[in-house]
Every structure is written in structure tokens, then in C-alpha cells.
Design an enzyme around this catalytic site. Structure first.
Site, PDB file in Angstrom:
ATOM      1  CD  GLU A 289     -47.173  24.026 -43.247  1.00 55.24           C
ATOM      2  OE1 GLU A 289     -47.200  24.136 -41.767  1.00 55.24           O
ATOM      3  OE2 GLU A 289     -46.530  23.727 -44.077  1.00 55.24           O
TER       4      GLU A 289
ATOM      5  CD  GLU B 159     -51.178  17.790 -47.557  1.00 55.15           C
ATOM      6  OE1 GLU B 159     -50.549  18.009 -46.598  1.00 55.15           O
ATOM      7  OE2 GLU B 159     -52.382  17.915 -48.238  1.00 55.15           O
TER       8      GLU B 159
ATOM      9  CE  LYS C 210     -63.391  21.585 -38.200  1.00 57.36           C
ATOM     10  NZ  LYS C 210     -63.554  23.141 -38.618  1.00 57.36           N
TER      11      LYS C 210
ATOM     12  CB  CYS D 165     -49.520  21.967 -47.357  1.00 55.25           C
ATOM     13  SG  CYS D 165     -50.071  20.793 -48.903  1.00 55.25           S
TER      14      CYS D 165
HETATM   15  P1  NDP Z   1     -54.918  23.295 -38.505  1.00 51.97           P
HETATM   16  O1  NDP Z   1     -54.904  22.656 -38.621  1.00 51.97           O
HETATM   17  O2  NDP Z   1     -55.544  23.949 -37.238  1.00 51.97           O
HETATM   18  O3  NDP Z   1     -56.939  23.017 -39.311  1.00 51.97           O
HETATM   19  C1  NDP Z   1     -56.767  22.922 -39.994  1.00 51.97           C
HETATM   20  C2  NDP Z   1     -58.572  23.029 -39.876  1.00 51.97           C
HETATM   21  O4  NDP Z   1     -58.575  21.680 -38.959  1.00 51.97           O
HETATM   22  C3  NDP Z   1     -59.296  23.472 -39.791  1.00 51.97           C
HETATM   23  O5  NDP Z   1     -61.109  22.613 -40.295  1.00 51.97           O
HETATM   24  C4  NDP Z   1     -59.488  23.595 -37.938  1.00 51.97           C
HETATM   25  O6  NDP Z   1     -60.913  23.893 -37.619  1.00 51.97           O
HETATM   26  C5  NDP Z   1     -59.387  21.559 -37.605  1.00 51.97           C
HETATM   27  N1  NDP Z   1     -59.105  21.401 -36.582  1.00 51.97           N
HETATM   28  C6  NDP Z   1     -58.446  22.114 -35.257  1.00 51.97           C
HETATM   29  N2  NDP Z   1     -57.834  21.075 -34.568  1.00 51.97           N
HETATM   30  C7  NDP Z   1     -59.185  20.408 -34.636  1.00 51.97           C
HETATM   31  C8  NDP Z   1     -59.068  19.272 -33.450  1.00 51.97           C
HETATM   32  N3  NDP Z   1     -58.242  19.230 -32.630  1.00 51.97           N
HETATM   33  N4  NDP Z   1     -59.452  17.942 -34.241  1.00 51.97           N
HETATM   34  C9  NDP Z   1     -60.426  18.271 -34.725  1.00 51.97           C
HETATM   35  N5  NDP Z   1     -60.119  18.921 -36.172  1.00 51.97           N
HETATM   36  C10 NDP Z   1     -59.305  20.469 -35.751  1.00 51.97           C
HETATM   37  O7  NDP Z   1     -54.898  24.987 -39.028  1.00 51.97           O
HETATM   38  P2  NDP Z   1     -54.854  26.263 -38.662  1.00 51.97           P
HETATM   39  O8  NDP Z   1     -55.590  26.951 -38.992  1.00 51.97           O
HETATM   40  O9  NDP Z   1     -54.553  26.411 -37.229  1.00 51.97           O
HETATM   41  O10 NDP Z   1     -53.315  27.008 -38.784  1.00 51.97           O
HETATM   42  C11 NDP Z   1     -52.122  26.469 -37.982  1.00 51.97           C
HETATM   43  C12 NDP Z   1     -51.059  26.288 -38.787  1.00 51.97           C
HETATM   44  O11 NDP Z   1     -51.087  24.997 -39.741  1.00 51.97           O
HETATM   45  C13 NDP Z   1     -50.409  27.192 -40.107  1.00 51.97           C
HETATM   46  O12 NDP Z   1     -49.880  28.351 -39.539  1.00 51.97           O
HETATM   47  C14 NDP Z   1     -49.822  26.203 -41.406  1.00 51.97           C
HETATM   48  O13 NDP Z   1     -48.347  26.129 -40.836  1.00 51.97           O
HETATM   49  C15 NDP Z   1     -50.493  25.093 -40.814  1.00 51.97           C
HETATM   50  N6  NDP Z   1     -51.327  24.696 -42.363  1.00 51.97           N
HETATM   51  C16 NDP Z   1     -50.954  23.776 -42.995  1.00 51.97           C
HETATM   52  C17 NDP Z   1     -51.357  23.490 -43.753  1.00 51.97           C
HETATM   53  C18 NDP Z   1     -51.128  22.708 -44.972  1.00 51.97           C
HETATM   54  O14 NDP Z   1     -52.560  22.321 -46.165  1.00 51.97           O
HETATM   55  N7  NDP Z   1     -50.457  21.411 -44.584  1.00 51.97           N
HETATM   56  C19 NDP Z   1     -53.763  24.272 -44.392  1.00 51.97           C
HETATM   57  C20 NDP Z   1     -53.333  25.062 -43.100  1.00 51.97           C
HETATM   58  C21 NDP Z   1     -52.554  25.579 -42.232  1.00 51.97           C
HETATM   59  P3  NDP Z   1     -61.075  25.515 -37.285  1.00 51.97           P
HETATM   60  O15 NDP Z   1     -60.328  25.846 -38.471  1.00 51.97           O
HETATM   61  O16 NDP Z   1     -62.712  25.671 -37.510  1.00 51.97           O
HETATM   62  O17 NDP Z   1     -60.760  25.549 -35.805  1.00 51.97           O
END
Ligand code: NDP
Length: 488
Positions: free
Chosen positions: A392, A257, A182, A291
Site C-alpha cells: 500500500e 479496518e 484516540k 484505503c
Molecule cells: P497508523 O496505522 O500507524 O495509524 C493509525 C492510527 O493508529 C493512528 O491514530 C495512530 O496513532 C494509531 N497507532 C499507531 N500505532 C499504534 C499502536 N501500536 N497502538 C495503538 N494505536 C496505534 O498509520 P500511519 O499514520 O503510520 O500510516 C502508515 C500507513 O498506514 C500509511 O502509509 C498507509 O499505508 C496506512 N494507512 C491506512 C489507512 C487506512 O484507512 N487503511 C489510514 C491511515 C494510514 P498516531 O498516528 O497518532 O501515532
């Protein structure tokens, strides 16, 4: 390459059971180009019913074909996919340039590592085996088998869309699992194009499936499905916690992660130019949406002003512009929403008493008019108790703090709920080793920035996650160990 040269005309499909298909509901969503704020492509949006089909196809492929393939067959298919991917790197780099706002030069550099991820695990899997155990009961032969888990759900974020999808997919397939991927709904396009190569690489239908759509309900349906044996997730800590809770119902394996608030410790005896270059990269690379970036910059008091003079001079000269310009170093953030989140932290920091300072004035520029663009910024006058030092932000912002003693620096570095990575800059090798021991983080880098490569494990301590991605550890995490006791 222009947008029309690399983008599909119709809606981007799902990949289920070896076929590119529309969603059952026929619903689509729009992927936005963050550099313009305009629609880039339509994408079929899966629902729980599509996830059900994708998991079903993966289960069937696992039982009927993939689990019993010989290691060398799996290896050959991964190598073939690596070759096909290598031939597409240029087009895929442009797709991520438009879909994620990545400067084209940087996009090429990241994606050129993609084939190597597949090649690494194609080689690694050939050494995967159990062992014979010399147990105390001599009436037994005892040995272990490393077996695949079954179906793995791979939930991918938007910051490095295809690179992270490959880092999850390659070890899972190498270990003999089938996958349902996904991608983030913010950046799905490059992953759909990867799906278009898997049949040519010789993967049986259903071994690799792709479902586009939002975390809830699409990702969540994967997490709840009892047929899915493992979830590998990269993203924010709050989403990770929710997945942890939902996965508990079916006792799934998890690799998480998650976020970070890593510290970079710069001592007075450091090569300041090197440390400045790393801090600069931590702000500019992917607009700080990384990250492992060291977003807490800890400077020894006696060199702090000299360090900041050098860093600020570099930040004033950064080339911000449209991502398709080969000279651009810093493009937009991935979305207006992410930029709004960063802007909110500027207000939070100010209210707490810190001073945000921007180093490039974007006002009035027509080529950076979209509200997803932000300049590089530093928070001055912050303390580690402030939210801008604890949460973050995920944008082009570093929080600067000063220290007087080594003990104070370590205490600040470790005073965080995260534990993803850290950097130490010093010419004193003994102190460097003391820091390596003292700092509580999954990766500690001395006199270099946090860069992960496919052949070394990466993953955080505490709320930065569970398990490791990359390296042999990722392959082992995608297997389960069976013990066999054979009576003589
Ligand atoms: P998310 O953590 O929400 O998203 C990451 C992935 O998980 C996306 O594919 C998202 O889907 C999916 N996802 C979200 N909620 C669920 C759930 N309940 N069950 C299963 N899958 C889920 O990142 P955001 O885009 O909302 O970003 C929020 C914050 O996360 C950022 O501001 C940043 O601080 C952090 N982040 C950290 C990352 C890292 O590498 N550590 C990478 C990205 C974000 P979809 O986006 O399609 O809704």
C-alpha cells in the site's frame, strides 16, 4: 474561513469525564499545516496516566448511567448531537482543510455526511433486540439478549479524521457502550471540536472521552487496558497486526479496518469514460490517501492505450493547489513524512523496472512549495510481482497492468495479501456476476467506484482486516449476545 477564525488560541485539550482538561504532564505537541509546513496548533499530549483516567471515567459512566439508558434516550441524544454537528460542518470542514490539507470543497462534501452517520445509528438502535428461540427442550424458555460490551477504544487514522471517528463512535454509543477516542496525532483538531459538543447534546460525563497523542504509548495503553472491552482500529496493516497481538493478552473484541491494494478490472466492452472517471478519482480524491482506492489498474490489452490516453489527458488538467482555494481538486498529502514515503516507492518501482510518470509539473510553483505536495502519477510497465503492485503506497499513484483474458485478470486481482475492495467495468452483466463471485474482496463494485455509505457494511478480507464498519453489522459488532435458558 481564515485559520484564525476556526482555530483555538490555546492548546487543544483532552476530554475526560465531561471536562476539557490539559494532559497531566502538561506536555503538548504541534499539529502541522501540510500545505505550508508551518505549525498550526498546539495540542495537549496524553500519556498512559491520562488514558487511565479516561478509561476510568468511561467505566464509571457505563456502570452508573449509560448501560441502563432506554434506547429512545440514546437515540434522542445521538439525534441532538447530529443537529449540533450539522451547525458546525462549515467550521469543521475548514479545520480539516488546514489540519489534513484537504481541499475545502472536498472537505465540506465529506463532513456534510457526518450528521447522517449519527442519525443512521440513532434509528438503527431502536430495532436492536434479541430473539426467542424454539429450542428442542420443551421444559425451557430460551431467548437471547443483546448487551453492550462496556468501554470501547476507538483508534482513528488521519485520512478522514472526523468522519471515521463518527463511524466508530455512533454504533458504539448506540449499542450502549462508552468510548475513549484516540485521534491520529497528525490530525486531532476536528475530533477535539466534536468533544466540545457532547455535553450540550446531553451525554452524561464520561460517556465520550478523547485522548490525543501518538499511537505508542497512547493508543497502545488503550489496547492493553484490561477494562477496555473492544478496540476499533482503522489504519495501516502493520499497526493493525501489532494491535491484534497486544489485544490478545486481554482477549479483546477487535474491528480492524486495514490497508488495501484493490484492483480495478477494465474489460474491452466497458464504458471507458466511466472507468476513466473512477480511476481519475482514485488518484485525485484525498490525494490517493484512501484505503478503498483501486490502486492496481488492470486494463484489457485491446483498450489499454485508448483508456490511458483519456486518463492521462484528465490527469494533466487536474487543479493542484492550496487546499483553501475552492477550485483546488488536489491538495498536499497529509504530511511531509507521508509524501516522503510515496517518493520512496517511486525509487523502489524504478529499481524494480517500472516507470513512474507524473502528469503535472509542480517545479517552481510558489503555491505548492511545501514538500507535502505531489503530482498525480502512474506506474507503467509494472508486473504484479513488484512491490509497487503488492504494497500500500497511500498516495496519488496507480500501478497499471494489462491482461488478455478474464482468467488472467481474476488471477492478478486475487494475487494479493489484501482483500478490501475491487471494481469491475464491463457491459456484459453475466461476466459482471462471474467477477463478483470470483473476486475475493469485502466490497466489489460493478461499473462504479468504491464508495462506502453508512448504511452498507464495509470491511476487508485477509490482511485488510476483521469485522465490518458501517451498516447494521457495525452495531451488532458492538454488542455481545447473552443466551438465557429459563426452566419452566
Ligand atoms: P497508523 O496505522 O500507524 O495509524 C493509525 C492510527 O493508529 C493512528 O491514530 C495512530 O496513532 C494509531 N497507532 C499507531 N500505532 C499504534 C499502536 N501500536 N497502538 C495503538 N494505536 C496505534 O498509520 P500511519 O499514520 O503510520 O500510516 C502508515 C500507513 O498506514 C500509511 O502509509 C498507509 O499505508 C496506512 N494507512 C491506512 C489507512 C487506512 O484507512 N487503511 C489510514 C491511515 C494510514 P498516531 O498516528 O497518532 O501515532
Amino acid at each position: 474561513m481564515k485559520r484564525e477564525d476556526v482555530l483555538r488560541k490555546g492548546p487543544y485539550p483532552l476530554l475526560i469525564d465531561g471536562k476539557e482538561v490539559p494532559s497531566l504532564s502538561g506536555k503538548t505537541f504541534t499539529s502541522i499545516d501540510p500545505s505550508t509546513g508551518r505549525a498550526l496548533a498546539e495540542v495537549h499530549e496524553a500519556g498512559p496516566e491520562d488514558v487511565d483516567l479516561a478509561v476510568g471515567a468511561a467505566c464509571k459512566a457505563f456502570e452508573s448511567a449509560w448501560r441502563s439508558t432506554l434506547p429512545r434516550e440514546r437515540s434522542k441524544k445521538l439525534m441532538k448531537l447530529a443537529d449540533l454537528l450539522a451547525a458546525r460542518v462549515e467550521a469543521l470542514s475548514w479545520i480539516e482543510c488546514y489540519d489534513a490539507g484537504k481541499p475545502i470543497a472536498a472537505s465540506r462534501a465529506w463532513l456534510s455526511g457526518g450528521p447522517g452517520t449519527l442519525e443512521y445509528y440513532a434509528g438503527c438502535l431502536l430495532g436492536l433486540s434479541g430473539e426467542t428461540l424454539d429450542v428442542s427442550d420443551k421444559t425451557l424458555m430460551d431467548f437471547t439478549l443483546r448487551e453492550p460490551l462496556g468501554v470501547c477504544g476507538l483508534i482513528v487514522p488521519w485520512n478522514f479524521p472526523l468522519s471515521i471517528a463518527l463511524l466508530k463512535m455512533a454504533p458504539a454509543l448506540a449499542a450502549g457502550n462508552c468510548v475513549v477516542i484516540k485521534p491520529s496525532e497528525v490530525t486531532p483538531l476536528s475530533t477535539v471540536e466534536l468533544g466540545a459538543l457532547v455535553a450540550e447534546a446531553g451525554f452524561p460525563p464520561g460517556v465520550i472521552n478523547i485522548v490525543n497523542g501518538p499511537g505508542d504509548p497512547v493508543g497502545s495503553a488503550l489496547v492493553r487496558d484490561p477494562r477496555v472491552a473492544k478496540i476499533s482500529f482503522t489504519g495501516g496493516t502493520e499497526s493493525g497486526k501489532r494491535i491484534f497481538r497486544e489485544a490478545a493478552d486481554t482477549v479483546k473484541r477487535l474491528t480492524l479496518e486495514l490497508g488495501g491494494k484493490s484492483a480495478s478490472l477494465v474489460f474491452a466492452d466497458a464504458d471507458l469514460d466511466k472507468a476513466v472517471a473512477v480511476a481519475y478519482t482514485d488518484i485525485v480524491r484525498n490525494s490517493g490517501q484512501v484505503c478503498g482506492a483501486c490502486t492496481r489498474l488492470l486494463l484489457e490489452e485491446s483498450v489499454a492505450d485508448a483508456f490511458l490516453d483519456k486518463l492521462e489527458a484528465k490527469l494533466r488538467a487536474v487543479k493542484i493547489g492550496p487546499p483553501e482555494d475552492p477550485a483546488t481538486e488536489m491538495g498536499p498529502l497529509v504530511s511531509s513524512a507521508q509524501a516522503a514515503k510515496v517518493r520512496k516507492y517511486l525509487q523502489i518501482g524504478k529499481a524494480e523496472g517500472a516507470t513512474p510518470k507524473a502528469y503535472v509539473d509542480l517545479a517552481g510553483r510558489s503555491d505548492t512549495a511545501s514538500d507535502a505536495f505531489l503530482p498525480p502519477m502512474l506506474f507503467h510497465g509494472a508486473t504484479n510481482a513488484m512491490r509497487v503492485a503488492r504494497e500500500e503506497i497511500f498516495g496519488p499513484v496507480l500501478t497499471v497492468m494489462r491482461f488478455r483474458t478474464e482468467a488472467e485478470a481474476v488471477a492478478i486481482a486475487n494475487d494479493t495479501r489484501y482483500g478490501l475492495a475491487a471494481c469491475v467495468f464491463t457491459r456484459d452483466a453475466t461476466r459482471a456476476m462471474r467477477m463478483v463471485r470470483a473476486i475475493s474482496a469485502g466490497t466489489v463494485c460493478v461499473n462504479t467506484g468504491v464508495r462506502s455509505s453508512v448504511d452498507a457494511p464495509f470491511g476487508g478480507f485477509r490482511e485488510s482486516g476483521i469485522g465490518k464498519e458501517r451498516g447494521k453489522e457495525a452495531l451488532l459488532d458492538d454488542t455481545q449476545l447473552k443466551n438465557v435458558r429459563y426452566g419452566l
